[in-house]
Design a protein around this motif. Structure first.
Motif, PDB file in Angstrom:
ATOM      1  N   UNK A   3      38.211 158.531  86.156  1.00  0.00           N
ATOM      2  CA  UNK A   3      37.988 157.297  87.135  1.00  0.00           C
ATOM      3  C   UNK A   3      36.616 156.949  86.919  1.00  0.00           C
ATOM      4  N   UNK A   4      35.637 157.664  86.916  1.00  0.00           N
ATOM      5  CA  UNK A   4      34.057 157.358  86.787  1.00  0.00           C
ATOM      6  C   UNK A   4      33.863 156.640  85.455  1.00  0.00           C
ATOM      7  N   UNK A   5      32.881 156.046  85.413  1.00  0.00           N
ATOM      8  CA  UNK A   5      32.407 155.277  84.182  1.00  0.00           C
ATOM      9  C   UNK A   5      31.112 155.822  83.563  1.00  0.00           C
ATOM     10  N   UNK A   6      30.828 155.834  82.374  1.00  0.00           N
ATOM     11  CA  UNK A   6      29.667 156.248  81.840  1.00  0.00           C
ATOM     12  C   UNK A   6      29.196 155.047  80.799  1.00  0.00           C
ATOM     13  N   UNK A   7      28.190 154.910  80.529  1.00  0.00           N
ATOM     14  CA  UNK A   7      27.377 154.084  79.464  1.00  0.00           C
ATOM     15  C   UNK A   7      27.633 154.554  78.179  1.00  0.00           C
ATOM     16  N   UNK A   8      27.951 153.732  77.079  1.00  0.00           N
ATOM     17  CA  UNK A   8      28.020 154.254  75.742  1.00  0.00           C
ATOM     18  C   UNK A   8      27.437 153.207  74.922  1.00  0.00           C
ATOM     19  N   UNK A  28      24.921 157.652  78.065  1.00  0.00           N
ATOM     20  CA  UNK A  28      23.779 157.440  78.895  1.00  0.00           C
ATOM     21  C   UNK A  28      24.138 157.210  80.208  1.00  0.00           C
ATOM     22  N   UNK A  29      23.262 157.605  81.306  1.00  0.00           N
ATOM     23  CA  UNK A  29      23.351 157.457  82.411  1.00  0.00           C
ATOM     24  C   UNK A  29      22.195 156.885  83.069  1.00  0.00           C
ATOM     25  N   UNK A  31      23.952 171.382  78.319  1.00  0.00           N
ATOM     26  CA  UNK A  31      22.593 172.037  77.819  1.00  0.00           C
ATOM     27  C   UNK A  31      21.258 171.449  78.355  1.00  0.00           C
ATOM     28  N   UNK A  32      21.421 170.421  79.122  1.00  0.00           N
ATOM     29  CA  UNK A  32      20.213 169.669  79.423  1.00  0.00           C
ATOM     30  C   UNK A  32      20.230 168.543  80.634  1.00  0.00           C
ATOM     31  N   UNK A  33      19.522 167.883  80.786  1.00  0.00           N
ATOM     32  CA  UNK A  33      19.232 166.990  81.873  1.00  0.00           C
ATOM     33  C   UNK A  33      20.485 165.878  81.915  1.00  0.00           C
ATOM     34  N   UNK A  34      20.644 165.262  80.726  1.00  0.00           N
ATOM     35  CA  UNK A  34      21.597 164.205  80.721  1.00  0.00           C
ATOM     36  C   UNK A  34      23.208 164.745  80.705  1.00  0.00           C
ATOM     37  N   UNK A  35      23.382 165.897  80.142  1.00  0.00           N
ATOM     38  CA  UNK A  35      24.691 166.535  79.860  1.00  0.00           C
ATOM     39  C   UNK A  35      24.749 167.058  81.040  1.00  0.00           C
ATOM     40  N   UNK A  36      24.009 167.748  81.940  1.00  0.00           N
ATOM     41  CA  UNK A  36      24.393 168.360  83.308  1.00  0.00           C
ATOM     42  C   UNK A  36      24.812 167.136  84.088  1.00  0.00           C
ATOM     43  N   UNK A  37      24.227 166.010  84.126  1.00  0.00           N
ATOM     44  CA  UNK A  37      24.861 164.739  84.992  1.00  0.00           C
ATOM     45  C   UNK A  37      25.786 164.273  84.626  1.00  0.00           C
TER      46      UNK A  37
END
Length: 264
Positions: A82-87, A43-44, A69-75
């Motif tokens: 080095x960046x962080x994502x939420x899981x 998630x973002x 393929x969409x809004x979330x995956x595009x982002x």
């Protein structure tokens, strides 16, 4: 007090591996138990979340192969090492390696369906002494759509590999045709005791499983994954429900005895 299973955690991107114009693998930090075939919700904030299958398991990391393929995956594709994502997760029951040890294994994967089963292929490629033999049949639309091309070079050293494309756009070493047409040609020592994993689009899984049954495989020796049905991951939204089965709770990996009832 029970942990909040909705609550995501931060994970750092350790590597980004490009496969095609639309598919990248993001290697993310993760400490904990995880099986091939399970999935995480990535998630973002402000953009939402997307369920992504585990395509690799490392020391303190997991690989998530993501299709844009969409809004979330595009982002997600705007994030780098080095960046962080939420899981949150992992969710689902995954592939149990013990089901395939000491047996002859056939893995049939179509397109991005190779991602959730890649961990199984990696494991047995590195532990050939734990299997009687293994065949991988992987199909893609065109040579430009092939995932994990470098891994195929490694797999071919230890496994019987059939890499096929629906159509060739240029000179290619791949075979041409659907994965199902290669099932009658599989060279197996004892079909009655062989086991198989089939992952891909629903129609591909349906006809591949039928082809295996015609070859003499027993239903209970076949496993499939409904990883494309994943949504919230914990059976609350209902998007994964097929009849009275919540795929994200009971699956996404199913033995074919049960899974056959869930195929369209």
């Amino acid at each position: 007090m029970a942990a909040n299973e909705y609550l995501p955690f931060r994970s750092e991107i350790r590597d980004v591996i490009k496969h095609t114009e639309l598919e990248y693998t993001f290697r993310l930090t993760y400490e904990g138990q995880v099986k091939p075939g399970q999935f995480f919700e990535v998630s973002i904030p402000k953009y939402g979340e997307a369920p992504i299958s585990v395509s690799g398991i490392g020391d303190g990391t997991v690989d998530l192969t993501i299709r844009r393929v969409g809004k979330v995956t595009n982002e997600i594709f705007e994030h780098y090492v080095g960046d962080k994502l939420f899981m949150r997760g992992p969710y689902g029951n995954g592939f149990d390696i013990d089901n395939y040890k000491g047996k002859e294994l056939v893995v049939i994967a179509g397109g991005t369906g190779l991602s959730p089963v890649k961990g199984v292929v990696d494991y047995f490629c590195s532990h050939m002494e734990e299997t009687i033999g293994m065949t991988l049949v992987a199909g893609f639309k065109t040579p430009k759509d092939i995932l994990f091309i470098e891994e195929f070079g490694h797999w071919q050293k230890n496994l019987d590999v059939i890499l096929t494309v629906d159509c060739a756009q240029d000179d290619t070493a791949c075979q041409i045709g659907l994965v199902t047409q290669y099932i009658p040609e599989l060279k197996l020592k004892n079909v009655a005791k062989a086991v198989a994993i089939v992952v891909g689009p629903p129609m591909m899984m349906k006809f591949a499983a039928q082809g295996l049954l015609q070859r003499g495989f027993h239903e209970e020796n076949i496993w499939i994954s409904h990883e494309r049905k994943m949504c919230c991951g914990i059976g609350k939204c209902g998007h994964c429900k097929i009849d009275d089965t919540y795929v994200c709770l009971e699956g996404p990996v199913f033995n074919y005895v049960k899974g056959a009832q869930l195929l369209d």
